[in-house]
Design an enzyme around this catalytic site. Structure first.
Site, PDB file in Angstrom:
ATOM      1  CE1 TYR A 167      -3.895   2.281   0.724  1.00 46.90           C
ATOM      2  CE2 TYR A 167      -2.404   3.314   2.295  1.00 46.90           C
ATOM      3  CZ  TYR A 167      -3.580   3.333   1.560  1.00 46.90           C
ATOM      4  OH  TYR A 167      -4.435   4.415   1.659  1.00 46.90           O
ATOM      5  CE  LYS A 171      -3.572   4.876  -1.744  1.00 49.03           C
ATOM      6  NZ  LYS A 171      -4.645   5.382  -2.605  1.00 49.03           N
TER       7      LYS A 171
END
Ligand SMILES: NC(=O)c1ccc[n+]([C@@H]2O[C@H](COP(=O)([O-])OP(=O)(O)OC[C@H]3O[C@@H](n4cnc5c(N)ncnc54)[C@H](O)[C@@H]3O)[C@@H](O)[C@H]2O)c1
Length: 182
Positions: A167, A171
């Site tokens: 994640y 990002k």
């Protein structure tokens, strides 16, 4: 509820519109007079969200389509449909994203777990932004006025987060995806 605003009549796409920040953004945009094209991978939740938006903002134009942002062909077809339906595109909020798996160390992660997060959070944002920029440029964003695109990153994409390696990486990479002028 309606608030006079510069968004009146603007055509804006929202991904991840079935829940959370995407749905809240759709409500805000509709309340300010935007015409919406909503997308989410969850067709039933998206239908429920679109119905609630239509009843809250009866004068807003709202269309919804099940789209997997990790598929470039689905994203391209969706944005083409939006331009066919509305005539042009003014902006986009790309909010579809996934967090799972949580709590695994890098050495515990399976290939598919890593790939899946990157496919949705990074490739998905790229596919959407590319198709949206092409549409905004082509249609001129309401007659040559350009447009605006917002992607959801995360503080995890700035400083990292424990147990969220894919994640955080996805990002971070999306933060660094600049749109260069030629
Ligand atoms: N909620 C937070 O605190 C927070 C913090 C930082 C960043 N973000 C980011 O903001 C965005 C929205 O977060 P949220 O909390 O509203 O999440 P959420 O889980 O409530 O909503 C995400 C939506 O994206 C959809 N989605 C998932 N995979 C998809 C795919 N492949 N194609 C299309 N749609 C897909 C889901 O069905 C869901 O409706 C995400 O990108 C998230 O990473 C959220």
């Amino acid at each position: 509820m309606s608030t006079p605003s510069s968004l009146s009549g603007k055509v804006i796409t929202v991904t991840g519109a079935a829940s959370g920040i995407g749905l809240a953004t759709a409500h805000l945009l509709a309340s300010r007079g935007a015409h919406l094209a909503l997308a989410d991978i969850s067709a039933s939740a998206l239908d429920t969200a679109a119905d609630s938006l239509k009843s809250s903002y009866p004068s807003a134009k709202i269309v919804a389509k099940a789209v997997n942002v990790a598929s470039s062909s689905e994203v391209n077809a969706w944005i083409e449909d939006v331009v066919k339906q509305y005539g042009h595109l003014d902006g986009a909020a790309n909010l579809a994203g996934i967090l799972q798996p949580m709590g695994k160390t890098v050495e515990e992660l399976e290939d598919e777990e890593w790939d899946n997060v990157l496919r949705v959070n990074l490739q998905g944002v790229f596919y959407c932004v590319r198709a949206q920029l092409r549409a905004i440029r082509k249609g001129g964003g309401e007659g040559g006025k350009g447009g605006s695109i917002v992607n959801a990153a995360s503080i995890a994409g700035i400083q990292g987060a424990t147990g969220l390696a894919p994640y955080s990486a996805s990002k971070r990479a999306s933060v660094l995806m600049r749109r260069d002028e030629k």
